[in-house]
Design a protein around this motif. Sequence first.
Motif, PDB file in Angstrom:
ATOM      1  N   ARG A  61      -0.445   3.388   0.912  1.00 51.06           N
ATOM      2  CA  ARG A  61      -0.971   2.239   1.653  1.00 51.06           C
ATOM      3  C   ARG A  61      -1.878   2.711   2.783  1.00 51.06           C
ATOM      4  O   ARG A  61      -1.921   3.882   3.104  1.00 51.06           O
ATOM      5  N   GLY A  62      -2.559   1.767   3.385  1.00 50.48           N
ATOM      6  CA  GLY A  62      -3.324   2.021   4.601  1.00 50.48           C
ATOM      7  C   GLY A  62      -2.865   1.053   5.670  1.00 50.48           C
ATOM      8  O   GLY A  62      -2.565  -0.100   5.375  1.00 50.48           O
ATOM      9  N   SER A  63      -2.789   1.506   6.903  1.00 50.82           N
ATOM     10  CA  SER A  63      -2.385   0.605   7.985  1.00 50.82           C
ATOM     11  C   SER A  63      -3.602  -0.151   8.507  1.00 50.82           C
ATOM     12  O   SER A  63      -4.742   0.315   8.392  1.00 50.82           O
ATOM     13  N   GLY A  64      -3.350  -1.323   9.089  1.00 50.01           N
ATOM     14  CA  GLY A  64      -4.445  -2.116   9.612  1.00 50.01           C
ATOM     15  C   GLY A  64      -5.163  -2.881   8.529  1.00 50.01           C
ATOM     16  O   GLY A  64      -4.573  -3.296   7.532  1.00 50.01           O
ATOM     17  N   ARG A  65      -6.474  -3.054   8.688  1.00 53.14           N
ATOM     18  CA  ARG A  65      -7.218  -3.940   7.815  1.00 53.14           C
ATOM     19  C   ARG A  65      -7.955  -3.240   6.680  1.00 53.14           C
ATOM     20  O   ARG A  65      -8.742  -3.877   5.966  1.00 53.14           O
ATOM     21  N   ALA A  66      -7.720  -1.946   6.497  1.00 52.13           N
ATOM     22  CA  ALA A  66      -8.385  -1.223   5.420  1.00 52.13           C
ATOM     23  C   ALA A  66      -7.423  -0.260   4.745  1.00 52.13           C
ATOM     24  O   ALA A  66      -6.477   0.232   5.368  1.00 52.13           O
ATOM     25  N   PHE A  67      -7.678   0.024   3.480  1.00 56.91           N
ATOM     26  CA  PHE A  67      -6.963   1.078   2.767  1.00 56.91           C
ATOM     27  C   PHE A  67      -7.496   2.420   3.263  1.00 56.91           C
ATOM     28  O   PHE A  67      -6.765   3.212   3.840  1.00 56.91           O
ATOM     29  N   SER A  68      -8.784   2.672   3.054  1.00 62.42           N
ATOM     30  CA  SER A  68      -9.441   3.847   3.627  1.00 62.42           C
ATOM     31  C   SER A  68     -10.942   3.695   3.435  1.00 62.42           C
ATOM     32  O   SER A  68     -11.421   3.468   2.324  1.00 62.42           O
ATOM     33  N   ALA A  69     -11.673   3.838   4.543  1.00 61.10           N
ATOM     34  CA  ALA A  69     -13.130   3.695   4.508  1.00 61.10           C
ATOM     35  C   ALA A  69     -13.836   4.982   4.116  1.00 61.10           C
ATOM     36  O   ALA A  69     -15.054   5.081   4.245  1.00 61.10           O
ATOM     37  N   ARG A 113      -1.093  12.103  -9.887  1.00 64.42           N
ATOM     38  CA  ARG A 113      -1.199  11.831 -11.322  1.00 64.42           C
ATOM     39  C   ARG A 113      -0.154  12.584 -12.141  1.00 64.42           C
ATOM     40  O   ARG A 113      -0.185  12.541 -13.373  1.00 64.42           O
ATOM     41  N   ASP A 114       0.770  13.274 -11.465  1.00 69.28           N
ATOM     42  CA  ASP A 114       1.830  13.989 -12.171  1.00 69.28           C
ATOM     43  C   ASP A 114       2.798  12.978 -12.784  1.00 69.28           C
ATOM     44  O   ASP A 114       3.293  12.080 -12.087  1.00 69.28           O
ATOM     45  N   PRO A 115       3.087  13.074 -14.099  1.00 67.48           N
ATOM     46  CA  PRO A 115       4.007  12.114 -14.724  1.00 67.48           C
ATOM     47  C   PRO A 115       5.440  12.183 -14.213  1.00 67.48           C
ATOM     48  O   PRO A 115       6.290  11.398 -14.654  1.00 67.48           O
ATOM     49  N   ALA A 116       5.730  13.096 -13.278  1.00 62.93           N
ATOM     50  CA  ALA A 116       7.081  13.181 -12.725  1.00 62.93           C
ATOM     51  C   ALA A 116       7.472  11.907 -11.997  1.00 62.93           C
ATOM     52  O   ALA A 116       8.656  11.628 -11.810  1.00 62.93           O
ATOM     53  N   ARG A 117       6.484  11.110 -11.571  1.00 63.44           N
ATOM     54  CA  ARG A 117       6.782   9.868 -10.847  1.00 63.44           C
ATOM     55  C   ARG A 117       5.644   8.885 -11.038  1.00 63.44           C
ATOM     56  O   ARG A 117       4.534   9.268 -11.399  1.00 63.44           O
ATOM     57  N   VAL A 118       5.943   7.611 -10.812  1.00 67.63           N
ATOM     58  CA  VAL A 118       4.926   6.562 -10.903  1.00 67.63           C
ATOM     59  C   VAL A 118       4.328   6.353  -9.521  1.00 67.63           C
ATOM     60  O   VAL A 118       5.064   6.286  -8.524  1.00 67.63           O
ATOM     61  N   THR A 119       3.017   6.244  -9.445  1.00 67.90           N
ATOM     62  CA  THR A 119       2.355   6.072  -8.165  1.00 67.90           C
ATOM     63  C   THR A 119       1.594   4.748  -8.141  1.00 67.90           C
ATOM     64  O   THR A 119       0.965   4.360  -9.121  1.00 67.90           O
ATOM     65  N   VAL A 120       1.675   4.070  -7.000  1.00 66.80           N
ATOM     66  CA  VAL A 120       1.102   2.733  -6.848  1.00 66.80           C
ATOM     67  C   VAL A 120       0.254   2.701  -5.580  1.00 66.80           C
ATOM     68  O   VAL A 120       0.720   3.104  -4.507  1.00 66.80           O
ATOM     69  N   ALA A 121      -0.965   2.213  -5.694  1.00 69.07           N
ATOM     70  CA  ALA A 121      -1.807   1.999  -4.513  1.00 69.07           C
ATOM     71  C   ALA A 121      -1.805   0.511  -4.179  1.00 69.07           C
ATOM     72  O   ALA A 121      -2.083  -0.320  -5.039  1.00 69.07           O
ATOM     73  N   GLY A 122      -1.469   0.196  -2.929  1.00 69.80           N
ATOM     74  CA  GLY A 122      -1.575  -1.170  -2.440  1.00 69.80           C
ATOM     75  C   GLY A 122      -2.816  -1.241  -1.564  1.00 69.80           C
ATOM     76  O   GLY A 122      -2.825  -0.692  -0.462  1.00 69.80           O
ATOM     77  N   VAL A 123      -3.859  -1.885  -2.053  1.00 73.43           N
ATOM     78  CA  VAL A 123      -5.180  -1.781  -1.432  1.00 73.43           C
ATOM     79  C   VAL A 123      -5.568  -3.081  -0.742  1.00 73.43           C
ATOM     80  O   VAL A 123      -5.620  -4.138  -1.372  1.00 73.43           O
ATOM     81  N   GLN A 124      -5.865  -2.976   0.541  1.00 75.50           N
ATOM     82  CA  GLN A 124      -6.455  -4.086   1.269  1.00 75.50           C
ATOM     83  C   GLN A 124      -7.729  -3.610   1.933  1.00 75.50           C
ATOM     84  O   GLN A 124      -7.877  -2.432   2.253  1.00 75.50           O
ATOM     85  N   GLY A 125      -8.680  -4.502   2.114  1.00 73.98           N
ATOM     86  CA  GLY A 125      -9.905  -4.141   2.792  1.00 73.98           C
ATOM     87  C   GLY A 125     -10.688  -3.063   2.058  1.00 73.98           C
ATOM     88  O   GLY A 125     -10.723  -3.008   0.835  1.00 73.98           O
ATOM     89  N   HIS A 126     -11.314  -2.187   2.832  1.00 76.65           N
ATOM     90  CA  HIS A 126     -12.203  -1.180   2.262  1.00 76.65           C
ATOM     91  C   HIS A 126     -11.437  -0.062   1.566  1.00 76.65           C
ATOM     92  O   HIS A 126     -10.483   0.487   2.113  1.00 76.65           O
ATOM     93  N   ALA A 127     -11.895   0.285   0.364  1.00 79.31           N
ATOM     94  CA  ALA A 127     -11.493   1.502  -0.341  1.00 79.31           C
ATOM     95  C   ALA A 127     -12.790   2.155  -0.784  1.00 79.31           C
ATOM     96  O   ALA A 127     -13.293   1.921  -1.887  1.00 79.31           O
ATOM     97  N   ILE A 128     -13.365   2.948   0.103  1.00 81.96           N
ATOM     98  CA  ILE A 128     -14.709   3.473  -0.066  1.00 81.96           C
ATOM     99  C   ILE A 128     -14.664   4.985  -0.252  1.00 81.96           C
ATOM    100  O   ILE A 128     -13.931   5.679   0.454  1.00 81.96           O
ATOM    101  N   GLY A 129     -15.454   5.510  -1.178  1.00 83.95           N
ATOM    102  CA  GLY A 129     -15.572   6.948  -1.353  1.00 83.95           C
ATOM    103  C   GLY A 129     -14.233   7.625  -1.570  1.00 83.95           C
ATOM    104  O   GLY A 129     -13.560   7.401  -2.580  1.00 83.95           O
ATOM    105  N   ALA A 130     -13.823   8.461  -0.614  1.00 84.62           N
ATOM    106  CA  ALA A 130     -12.529   9.137  -0.720  1.00 84.62           C
ATOM    107  C   ALA A 130     -11.386   8.133  -0.791  1.00 84.62           C
ATOM    108  O   ALA A 130     -10.360   8.397  -1.428  1.00 84.62           O
TER     109      ALA A 130
END
Length: 267
Positions: A61-69, A113-130
């Motif tokens: 997750r990202g805190s505040g109003r963006a995931f990551s700019a 991306r390792d199949p050892a676990r499931v990964t989930v992105a919760g995205v709000q606001g900007h998800a730019i580049g990196a």
Amino acid sequence: MSIVDAGLLDAGGVQLALDGPLATITLHRPEVLNAQTPATWAALRGIGEALSPEVRVVVVRGSGRAFSAGLDRSLFTAGDGEGGPGLMSIATMSAERADAVIAEFQQAFSWLRDPARVTVAGVQGHAIGAGFQLALACDLRIAATDAKFAMAETGLGLVPDLGGTLPLVRCVGYARAVEICLTGRRVGAEEAERIGLVNSVTPVDELDDAVDNLVRALLNPQPNATRETLALLHSAADNPVPEQQLAAERAAQIRRLAELSALLHNA
């Protein structure tokens, strides 16, 4: 599990919360829209190395109003940027050293991306580049209605180099991935769902609940069944030979049946 050094997390602006089989990673630099630095990647890499096998689901997750700019602006200046080598500093290195430095950056994302676990992105606001590439590193993505995805690297004369190209092509296909990367345009949440970039879209104030509901569903299957299935799906995405994929399914099922039989006999 091994304890992740608190100083490493603080330097990278990253928070880690553990709750049994769930680990929640939060990028916590809201004043700069969770822009990333080499210190961020060192913290993410450290988490990946420290998580125990008992962790079955990871939420990013990202805190505040963006995931990551995206990248912190300091990385574009001459010399080192905040938290590590800047882009122009890397340009002065030998090819071998530069390759090793970027490979370390990539490891911050690749473990997701390792199949050892499931990964989930919760995205709000900007998800730019990196930020976009971090979301793409996860198996699943839930987007808030205000989410905006963009691959901004080519507009800066760079390429996406944090592992985002392969999952983007897998999600949306080659032609659409070319268009998204080379135009650098922003893809809104509704379009992202339509083209397969995200699994679902939810109102901003319901994002936490939507992620929590998905996590509960992901924790229902037996752990090894989840890991084996994830591994099969990973190989299916890359394996052009149907017979090899069928053989992989047979081998995985035999392992599962052997484990279930042992559990029954020990009950």
